[in-house]
Design a protein around this motif. Structure first.
Motif, short mmCIF file in Angstrom:
data_model
loop_
_atom_site.label_atom_id
_atom_site.label_comp_id
_atom_site.label_asym_id
_atom_site.label_seq_id
_atom_site.Cartn_x
_atom_site.Cartn_y
_atom_site.Cartn_z
N GLU A 14 0.82 -1.21 0.00
CA GLU A 14 0.00 0.00 0.00
C GLU A 14 0.86 1.26 0.00
N LEU A 15 2.02 1.21 0.64
CA LEU A 15 2.94 2.35 0.57
C LEU A 15 3.40 2.57 -0.86
N ARG A 16 3.71 1.49 -1.55
CA ARG A 16 4.14 1.62 -2.95
C ARG A 16 2.99 2.12 -3.81
N LYS A 17 1.78 1.62 -3.58
CA LYS A 17 0.63 2.00 -4.40
C LYS A 17 0.23 3.46 -4.20
N LEU A 18 0.62 4.05 -3.07
CA LEU A 18 0.32 5.46 -2.86
C LEU A 18 0.93 6.34 -3.95
N PHE A 19 2.08 5.92 -4.46
CA PHE A 19 2.80 6.73 -5.46
C PHE A 19 2.99 5.96 -6.76
N ASP A 20 2.10 5.02 -7.02
CA ASP A 20 2.29 4.13 -8.17
C ASP A 20 1.60 4.64 -9.43
N THR A 21 0.95 5.79 -9.35
CA THR A 21 0.28 6.35 -10.52
C THR A 21 0.95 7.65 -10.93
N ARG A 22 0.75 8.01 -12.17
CA ARG A 22 1.35 9.25 -12.67
C ARG A 22 0.80 10.46 -11.93
N ALA A 23 -0.50 10.45 -11.64
CA ALA A 23 -1.10 11.57 -10.92
C ALA A 23 -0.49 11.74 -9.54
N ALA A 24 -0.28 10.62 -8.82
CA ALA A 24 0.31 10.69 -7.49
C ALA A 24 1.73 11.23 -7.54
N ARG A 25 2.50 10.78 -8.54
CA ARG A 25 3.88 11.26 -8.66
C ARG A 25 3.92 12.75 -8.99
N VAL A 26 2.97 13.21 -9.80
CA VAL A 26 2.89 14.64 -10.10
C VAL A 26 2.58 15.42 -8.83
N LEU A 27 1.67 14.90 -8.01
CA LEU A 27 1.32 15.59 -6.77
C LEU A 27 2.51 15.64 -5.81
N VAL A 28 3.31 14.58 -5.77
CA VAL A 28 4.50 14.58 -4.93
C VAL A 28 5.48 15.66 -5.41
N ILE A 29 5.67 15.73 -6.72
CA ILE A 29 6.55 16.77 -7.27
C ILE A 29 6.03 18.16 -6.92
N LEU A 30 4.71 18.35 -7.02
CA LEU A 30 4.12 19.64 -6.68
C LEU A 30 4.30 19.96 -5.19
N MET A 31 4.21 18.93 -4.33
CA MET A 31 4.44 19.16 -2.91
C MET A 31 5.86 19.62 -2.65
N VAL A 32 6.82 18.94 -3.28
CA VAL A 32 8.23 19.31 -3.09
C VAL A 32 8.46 20.74 -3.58
N ILE A 33 7.93 21.04 -4.77
CA ILE A 33 8.07 22.39 -5.31
C ILE A 33 7.42 23.41 -4.39
N GLY A 34 6.23 23.07 -3.87
CA GLY A 34 5.52 23.99 -2.99
C GLY A 34 6.28 24.28 -1.71
N VAL A 35 6.83 23.23 -1.09
CA VAL A 35 7.59 23.42 0.14
C VAL A 35 8.83 24.27 -0.13
N LEU A 36 9.55 23.95 -1.20
CA LEU A 36 10.74 24.73 -1.54
C LEU A 36 10.39 26.18 -1.85
N ALA A 37 9.27 26.38 -2.56
CA ALA A 37 8.86 27.74 -2.90
C ALA A 37 8.52 28.54 -1.65
N VAL A 38 7.80 27.91 -0.71
CA VAL A 38 7.46 28.61 0.54
C VAL A 38 8.73 29.01 1.29
N ASN A 39 9.70 28.10 1.37
CA ASN A 39 10.93 28.39 2.09
C ASN A 39 11.75 29.48 1.40
N VAL A 40 11.85 29.40 0.07
CA VAL A 40 12.62 30.41 -0.66
C VAL A 40 11.98 31.78 -0.51
N ILE A 41 10.65 31.83 -0.63
CA ILE A 41 9.95 33.12 -0.49
C ILE A 41 10.14 33.68 0.91
N SER A 42 10.09 32.80 1.92
CA SER A 42 10.26 33.25 3.30
C SER A 42 11.66 33.82 3.51
#
Length: 263
Positions: free
Chosen positions: A31-59
């Motif tokens: 189930e841990l693997r299946k959480l990120f086993d789709t293209r949509a989930a991987r895109v969301l993970v990338i967006l989360m990483v970008i979002g966290v980095l963007a918040v930190n850089v802006i701060s």
């Protein structure tokens, strides 16, 4: 029945002796693997990483030369996680039905409650790992902010951090519950996003609902918790609203999952 056998679902929700079930540890890894086993989930993970980095850089950029605190960085970094991680949790549940993989899943593990439990635990593990990643990223960003001349406050307000973590877990649990109740990704996402907002509007506009707003409106009940205010009746309000917004859809979801015919 020997200990080596398990139960296999038959028509009408009855069970018969069948092949050995999957060990819970292995099921959790799947189930841990299946959480990120789709293209949509991987895109969301990338967006989360970008979002966290963007918040930190802006701060770092906006607060250059100004006092900066680790608490503020952590709270800001939680925003992308709280927004996107529940979507991944929803898709992990609804994907079994929308992608028609439920037949395969429940053939290998006919004990459907164990599958739901593994999905829930897997989502919580990811939420905790996300918390650790956010804390590390925030600490690194705060150190970088020190290079710009900002005065740094490394002290952590445990109540605020605990409140942020509780809210992240709450959002993920709510996503799992709505996904299990609806069994459709689009429908679950719409209800997850719109229903609490609609209730907030109703409780604000309808006079007789205002008196119980703190008990039934999870947005209102969770506001003090998110900033670490656990005093008074805040915890009671939050627990009752969580029971309504997580416990009720979870109960519906468990019943539907256990009784729905797999085609």
């Amino acid at each position: 029945m020997s200990a080596a056998t398990t139960l296999t679902p038959a028509a009408g929700g009855q069970f018969t002796a069948g092949a050995p079930g999957i060990p819970l540890g292995r099921l959790l890894r799947v189930e841990l693997r299946k959480l990120f086993d789709t293209r949509a989930a991987r895109v969301l993970v990338i967006l989360m990483v970008i979002g966290v980095l963007a918040v930190n850089v802006i701060s770092v950029i906006v607060g250059r030369g100004e006092p900066q605190s680790l608490d503020a960085f952590i709270q800001g970094s939680f925003i992308p996680l709280g927004f996107l991680l529940p979507i991944i949790a929803i898709m992990s549940v609804t994907g079994e039905w929308s992608q028609r993989s439920a037949l395969t899943t429940f053939m290998w593990e006919p004990r459907r409650a164990r599958v739901l439990a593994a999905k829930f635990v897997a989502a919580l593990i990811v939420a905790l790992l996300g918390f650790v990643a956010v804390a590390a990223s925030s600490a690194l960003s705060l150190g970088i902010a020190g290079l710009t001349g900002s005065e740094l406050d490394w002290n952590i307000n445990e109540a605020i951090v605990a409140g942020s973590l509780i809210m992240l877990v709450t959002y993920v649990a709510q996503g799992i519950a709505f996904g299990a109740a609806v069994h459709n990704t689009a429908g679950a996402l719409i209800l997850f996003a719109m229903l609490p907002t609609a209730v907030s509007l109703l409780t604000a506009l309808v006079p007789f609902l205002r008196d119980i707003r703190e008990w039934i409106d999870i947005n209102v009940a969770s506001s003090p918790i998110s900033v670490g205010e656990f005093g008074g009746s805040n915890v009671a309000h939050f627990l009752v609203s969580a029971l309504l917004w997580i416990g009720l859809p979870a109960a519906i979801g468990v019943w539907r999952t256990l009784n729905r015919e797999v085609k």
